[in-house]
Enzyme design. Structure first.
Site, PDB file in Angstrom:
ATOM      1  N   PHE A   1       0.754  -1.169   0.055  1.00 47.18           N
ATOM      2  CA  PHE A   1      -0.055   0.191  -0.023  1.00 47.18           C
ATOM      3  C   PHE A   1       0.927   1.215   0.022  1.00 47.18           C
ATOM      4  O   PHE A   1       1.555   1.519   0.952  1.00 47.18           O
ATOM      5  CB  PHE A   1      -0.909   0.079   1.319  1.00 47.18           C
ATOM      6  CG  PHE A   1      -1.950   1.152   1.224  1.00 47.18           C
ATOM      7  CD1 PHE A   1      -2.983   1.099   0.396  1.00 47.18           C
ATOM      8  CD2 PHE A   1      -1.632   2.288   1.557  1.00 47.18           C
ATOM      9  CE1 PHE A   1      -3.750   2.347   0.289  1.00 47.18           C
ATOM     10  CE2 PHE A   1      -2.393   3.635   1.573  1.00 47.18           C
ATOM     11  CZ  PHE A   1      -3.307   3.640   0.696  1.00 47.18           C
TER      12      PHE A   1
ATOM     13  N   ASP B   1       9.337   2.731   1.885  1.00 43.16           N
ATOM     14  CA  ASP B   1       8.074   3.619   2.124  1.00 43.16           C
ATOM     15  C   ASP B   1       7.828   3.449   3.557  1.00 43.16           C
ATOM     16  O   ASP B   1       7.330   2.563   3.976  1.00 43.16           O
ATOM     17  CB  ASP B   1       7.027   3.217   1.298  1.00 43.16           C
ATOM     18  CG  ASP B   1       5.572   4.098   1.698  1.00 43.16           C
ATOM     19  OD1 ASP B   1       5.717   5.025   2.511  1.00 43.16           O
ATOM     20  OD2 ASP B   1       4.782   3.908   0.859  1.00 43.16           O
TER      21      ASP B   1
ATOM     22  N   LYS C   1       2.196  10.665   7.358  1.00 45.24           N
ATOM     23  CA  LYS C   1       1.482  10.410   8.363  1.00 45.24           C
ATOM     24  C   LYS C   1       1.976  11.094   9.648  1.00 45.24           C
ATOM     25  O   LYS C   1       1.863  12.463   9.904  1.00 45.24           O
ATOM     26  CB  LYS C   1       1.443   8.803   8.763  1.00 45.24           C
ATOM     27  CG  LYS C   1       0.671   8.422   7.497  1.00 45.24           C
ATOM     28  CD  LYS C   1      -0.148   7.020   7.825  1.00 45.24           C
ATOM     29  CE  LYS C   1      -0.967   6.543   6.817  1.00 45.24           C
ATOM     30  NZ  LYS C   1      -0.736   5.707   5.804  1.00 45.24           N
TER      31      LYS C   1
END
Ligand SMILES: *Cc1c(COP(=O)(O)O)cnc(C)c1O
Length: 393
Positions: free
Chosen positions: A129, A214, A243
């Site tokens: 993701f 990532d 985030k």
């Protein structure tokens, strides 16, 4: 209905949040065991972050990159120092950071490595993701995320996650980069073999290929490390952050890494109106300072208890699988219970704990790193009660 139905939230409407606790419109409190998928690592409304936003909002909020402002270089310096990297590129969302890393890698592949235009390939992992853009969903293996959004961006190859040999076989002279999450969060907190990332590092070095890691979800403390890649002794060429970089109050993302790669993005080749704006930099600077505090130690210290409690639930046949690193857990509801992840989350909600299912019968737990031992126990009591069906009347 005026809202696009692209989400199916749990039936709760929140109006306030402080630390680990959020309050709904009826005044009922819940422990937040999702923490905005790790965006709220420092807890809701952290006083220093709230203060930083308020103060900066009164001073200067946006100049766009047409002009410089007084916090841009300080943030670039602070973030590169913290992550032990040479250069940073400020963006806003996680997906933008990943897109930017892909663009930087392709530019490097043509300008420096000398791959023929436009043959560059990026090898990614199945089950990944990395965000929701058309390019990123082009190499997704989640039909919900991908189907119906073609035509897809070419130039991506996927290999089974955790299998370095498959990536080795997929490397060609046109390979620009390998792009992976160090732990697959969205897929259910899947932890690859210890030697996976180190092997990818070796392969990248051998073949003059970039390693892009990532860390939008895994980074900045969640696993007890500033970058999860450090847990296995790896240094990526490019790392994406997001985030928690915005402390849950503002979208702040970045690519950090090698200057000879990010430096390929010369003036006019890439940009963002809001990337690196004064408010984002002010918050980012504060987050860098917070990360020098005891959050990582807290994650490490509470990790064994989280694992112990979840493993006890496996022994009681409430869960069939548990994966934890730091204050991050993926759990699989035992099939004998006949409950979906969603049903378990709805029951947890009744018990005053918020968590989120991922795929099918899996759940992801990620309490804010400020969680106390007592709150951790209480949140896990909520999960246990939900699995057992011991619900409050
Ligand atoms: C959440 C996430 C993204 C996307 O971030 P957005 O801010 O939602 O665009 C990218 N990569 C990983 C690993 C993520 O967890």
């Amino acid at each position: 209905m005026t809202l696009t139905p692209n989400y199916n939230p749990l039936p709760v409407t929140l109006r306030e949040g402080h630390g680990t606790t959020v309050t709904d419109v009826e005044g009922r409190d819940y422990l937040d065991f999702l923490a905005g998928y790790s965006a709220v690592n420092f807890g809701h409304s952290h006083p220093r972050l709230v203060e930083a936003v308020a103060e900066q909002a009164k001073r200067l909020t946006l100049v766009s990159r047409a002009f410089d402002h007084d916090l841009l270089m300080p943030f670039a310096n602070a973030l590169t120092e913290l992550t032990q990297t040479e250069m940073m590129l400020p963006m806003n969302t996680g997906a933008e950071a990943v897109e930017s890393a892909i663009k930087a890698a392709r530019k490097w592949a043509y300008d420096v490595k000398g791959i023929e235009p436009y043959r560059a390939e990026i090898i990614a992992a199945e089950g990944s993701f990395h965000g929701r853009t058309t390019t990123i969903v082009s190499f997704s293996s989640d039909p919900d995320a991908k189907d119906g959004f073609g035509p897809y961006t070419p130039g991506f190859i996927t290999c089974p996650y955790g299998d370095a040999g498959a990536i080795e076989n997929a490397i060609t002279e046109n390979t620009a980069a390998i792009l992976v999450e160090p732990i697959q969060g969205e897929a259910g907190v899947l932890i690859p073999p210890e030697d996976y990332l180190p092997r990818l590092r070796e392969l990248a070095d051998q073949h003059n290929v970039l390693l892009i890691v990532d860390e939008v979800q895994s980074g900045l403390g969640r696993t007890g490390y500033l970058l999860d890649q450090w847990r296995v002794g790896v240094k990526a060429d490019l790392t994406t952050l997001g985030k928690a970089l915005g402390g849950g109050v503002y979208p702040v993302s970045a690519v950090v890494g090698r200057a000879d790669v990010l430096g390929c993005l010369t003036a006019g080749t890439h940009g963002s109106t809001f990337g690196g704006n004064p408010v984002a930099c002010r918050i980012g600077l504060e987050v860098v300072e917070l990360l020098k505090g005891d959050y990582l130690e807290r994650a490490t210290k509470l990790a064994p208890r989280l694992r112990e409690r979840l493993e006890a639930m496996v022994e009681q046949n409430l869960l069939s699988g548990v994966r934890t690193v730091g204050l991050w857990a993926g759990v699989d509801v035992h099939p004998d219970l006949g409950l979906t992840g969603r049903e378990v989350c709805e029951r947890m909600l009744q018990c005053g704990v918020l968590a989120k299912d991922t795929h099918g019968a899996s759940l992801r737990l990620a309490p804010p790193l400020v969680v106390t031992e007592e709150e951790l126990e209480r949140g896990l009591d909520g999960l246990e009660a939900a699995l057992k069906g011991d619900l409050p009347s």
